[in-house]
Design an enzyme around this catalytic site. Structure first.
Site, PDB file in Angstrom:
ATOM      1  CG  ASP A  87      50.254  33.416  25.869  1.00 44.80           C
ATOM      2  OD1 ASP A  87      50.891  32.350  25.808  1.00 44.80           O
ATOM      3  OD2 ASP A  87      49.164  33.597  25.270  1.00 44.80           O
ATOM      4  CG  HIS A 105      46.346  29.760  18.645  1.00 41.54           C
ATOM      5  ND1 HIS A 105      46.494  31.110  18.394  1.00 41.54           N
ATOM      6  CD2 HIS A 105      45.586  29.685  19.755  1.00 41.54           C
ATOM      7  CE1 HIS A 105      45.859  31.801  19.328  1.00 41.54           C
ATOM      8  NE2 HIS A 105      45.294  30.960  20.164  1.00 41.54           N
TER       9      HIS A 105
HETATM   10  N1  LIG Z   1      45.481  29.438  23.399  1.00 42.52           N
HETATM   11  C1  LIG Z   1      44.272  29.949  23.294  1.00 42.52           C
HETATM   12  O1  LIG Z   1      43.449  29.473  22.499  1.00 42.52           O
HETATM   13  C2  LIG Z   1      43.888  31.128  24.131  1.00 42.52           C
HETATM   14  C3  LIG Z   1      42.552  31.555  24.198  1.00 42.52           C
HETATM   15  C4  LIG Z   1      42.227  32.631  25.020  1.00 42.52           C
HETATM   16  C5  LIG Z   1      43.223  33.248  25.760  1.00 42.52           C
HETATM   17  N2  LIG Z   1      44.530  32.834  25.668  1.00 42.52           N
HETATM   18  C6  LIG Z   1      45.614  33.499  26.430  1.00 42.52           C
HETATM   19  O2  LIG Z   1      45.230  33.603  27.799  1.00 42.52           O
HETATM   20  C7  LIG Z   1      45.288  34.985  28.188  1.00 42.52           C
HETATM   21  C8  LIG Z   1      44.271  35.293  29.257  1.00 42.52           C
HETATM   22  O3  LIG Z   1      42.961  34.940  28.839  1.00 42.52           O
HETATM   23  P1  LIG Z   1      41.835  36.002  28.455  1.00 42.52           P
HETATM   24  O4  LIG Z   1      42.482  37.245  28.028  1.00 42.52           O
HETATM   25  O5  LIG Z   1      40.883  35.342  27.516  1.00 42.52           O
HETATM   26  O6  LIG Z   1      40.997  36.199  29.791  1.00 42.52           O
HETATM   27  P2  LIG Z   1      41.297  36.432  31.348  1.00 42.52           P
HETATM   28  O7  LIG Z   1      42.713  36.761  31.598  1.00 42.52           O
HETATM   29  O8  LIG Z   1      40.667  35.264  32.074  1.00 42.52           O
HETATM   30  O9  LIG Z   1      40.368  37.706  31.641  1.00 42.52           O
HETATM   31  C9  LIG Z   1      40.587  38.951  31.046  1.00 42.52           C
HETATM   32  C10 LIG Z   1      39.393  39.848  31.362  1.00 42.52           C
HETATM   33  O10 LIG Z   1      39.244  39.998  32.780  1.00 42.52           O
HETATM   34  C11 LIG Z   1      39.369  41.364  33.149  1.00 42.52           C
HETATM   35  N3  LIG Z   1      40.239  41.406  34.340  1.00 42.52           N
HETATM   36  C12 LIG Z   1      41.568  41.143  34.391  1.00 42.52           C
HETATM   37  N4  LIG Z   1      42.028  41.236  35.639  1.00 42.52           N
HETATM   38  C13 LIG Z   1      40.959  41.553  36.419  1.00 42.52           C
HETATM   39  C14 LIG Z   1      40.808  41.792  37.802  1.00 42.52           C
HETATM   40  N5  LIG Z   1      41.844  41.718  38.652  1.00 42.52           N
HETATM   41  N6  LIG Z   1      39.554  42.079  38.276  1.00 42.52           N
HETATM   42  C15 LIG Z   1      38.496  42.153  37.432  1.00 42.52           C
HETATM   43  N7  LIG Z   1      38.587  41.924  36.104  1.00 42.52           N
HETATM   44  C16 LIG Z   1      39.817  41.636  35.596  1.00 42.52           C
HETATM   45  C17 LIG Z   1      40.001  42.072  31.973  1.00 42.52           C
HETATM   46  O11 LIG Z   1      39.508  43.414  31.874  1.00 42.52           O
HETATM   47  P3  LIG Z   1      40.421  44.709  31.584  1.00 42.52           P
HETATM   48  O12 LIG Z   1      41.421  44.369  30.513  1.00 42.52           O
HETATM   49  O13 LIG Z   1      39.405  45.717  31.150  1.00 42.52           O
HETATM   50  O14 LIG Z   1      41.065  45.083  32.886  1.00 42.52           O
HETATM   51  C18 LIG Z   1      39.513  41.234  30.793  1.00 42.52           C
HETATM   52  O15 LIG Z   1      38.205  41.641  30.420  1.00 42.52           O
HETATM   53  C19 LIG Z   1      45.041  35.724  26.859  1.00 42.52           C
HETATM   54  O16 LIG Z   1      45.361  37.091  26.940  1.00 42.52           O
HETATM   55  C20 LIG Z   1      45.899  34.918  25.928  1.00 42.52           C
HETATM   56  O17 LIG Z   1      47.264  35.245  26.104  1.00 42.52           O
HETATM   57  C21 LIG Z   1      44.858  31.781  24.869  1.00 42.52           C
END
Ligand SMILES: NC(=O)c1ccc[n+]([C@@H]2O[C@H](COP(=O)([O-])OP(=O)(O)OC[C@H]3O[C@@H](n4cnc5c(N)ncnc54)[C@H](OP(=O)(O)O)[C@@H]3O)[C@@H](O)[C@H]2O)c1
Length: 282
Positions: A46, A109
């Site tokens: 994604d 988005h």
């Molecule tokens: N459509 C939208 O508006 C929108 C907005 C936000 C996000 N998204 C999508 O959703 C995806 C995921 O959301 P997100 O990146 O905001 O947040 P998330 O996946 O909820 O969390 C990511 C964070 O958690 C940490 N993490 C990941 N796995 C972990 C684990 N097993 N244990 C402890 N910490 C962990 C990561 O650290 P490290 O990387 O340091 O390991 C990073 O800091 C995004 O990458 C994007 O593709 C879409």
């Protein structure tokens, strides 16, 4: 290797329920992170124009040696390009960055109801062009509230295949999820672990101890059992693997309910409210 369940979209295409998100991954480090995700078994990535790292995703797909058909790639229209002519150019740039002739899924988005005279309907009709010429296998929206979805339904002929919204234990977003479910729209839950904020929660920790899994696995499994699509982000190799190991255990109804009860509604959001969000990146 674990096989990830797929969800059938309302256009007949299927999407792997678990993917890998690349928001906030440095463009220069994206190909390596996505390569690690492929090694761990992920086949769904994604990305978005806004993340600036589509090229890294494309590079990783080519370096992986995987067939293009075996990888599901999503990208999203950036907020500055909602006007139809701009959207057409931006979509062509996405394909060029990815070095692909199609994406599996392309999303608006953000709805940006306070910009562009609130005309996300015209933007949606432009995405319909990308679907009909085959360059977007599926099309959908992101951060659409019920009122935005109702307007699309009233003014256009196609129902979005997915709605990607913020959802996690602190903002379950169940009203939008219910609308999605009732109208054949698959819900994708972004920030599924609230960027880490839910992992220390005592309820989550207790369930994790009970089932012998990590807090992140428990929360991601909660999403999977709710039927949503998730794509946690990590650049930590051990976490990339940890977040993929979700299909050899189950939560019982009581655990699911205890996690759902953590909902804080609007206060639980990590991101902005889509009704007012109007940021256009440089
Ligand atoms: N459509 C939208 O508006 C929108 C907005 C936000 C996000 N998204 C999508 O959703 C995806 C995921 O959301 P997100 O990146 O905001 O947040 P998330 O996946 O909820 O969390 C990511 C964070 O958690 C940490 N993490 C990941 N796995 C972990 C684990 N097993 N244990 C402890 N910490 C962990 C990561 O650290 P490290 O990387 O340091 O390991 C990073 O800091 C995004 O990458 C994007 O593709 C879409």
């Amino acid at each position: 290797m674990t096989s990830v369940p797929t969800i059938t979209l309302n256009d007949g295409k299927s999407i792997p329920q678990l993917g890998f998100g690349v928001f906030q991954i440095d463009p220069a480090e994206t190909a390596e992170a996505v390569g690690l995700a492929f090694d761990a078994g992920y086949r769904h990535i994604d990305t978005a124009q806004m993340y600036g790292n589509e090229k890294g995703v494309g590079d990783a797909v080519r370096a992986s040696g995987l067939d293009r058909a075996d990888v599901f790639v999503t990208s999203k229209l950036n907020n500055g390009y909602h006007r139809p002519e701009d959207a057409r150019d931006a979509f062509a740039r996405s394909l060029a960055e990815l070095q692909m002739d199609y994406v599996d899924l392309f999303l608006i988005h953000w709805p940006l109801p306070t910009l562009y005279e609130g005309n996300f309907v015209a933007t949606w009709k432009t995405l319909e062009e990308f679907a009909s010429d085959g360059r977007a296998r599926s099309i959908g929206v992101s951060n659409f509230q019920v009122s935005h979805l109702e307007r699309l339904a009233a003014e256009t002929g196609t129902v979005p295949a997915v709605n990607q919204i913020e959802a996690h234990p602190y903002t379950t977003n169940d009203e939008v999820r219910a609308y999605d479910r009732d109208h054949g729209i698959a819900t994708e839950a972004w920030s599924p672990i609230a960027q880490g904020a839910v992992l220390d929660d005592s309820v989550v920790v207790k369930v994790a101890e009970k089932v012998g899994r990590t807090p992140a696995q428990v929360v991601l499994r909660w999403h999977v059992q709710r039927g949503d699509v998730v794509f946690p982000k990590s650049t930590t190799p051990s976490r990339i693997e940890e977040n993929f190991a979700l299909f050899d255990f189950e939560l019982d109804d009581e655990d699911i309910q205890a996690i759902t009860d953590l909902d804080r509604g609007e206060k639980g959001r990590t991101g902005p409210n889509p009704d007012v969000f109007d940021h256009i990146p440089d």
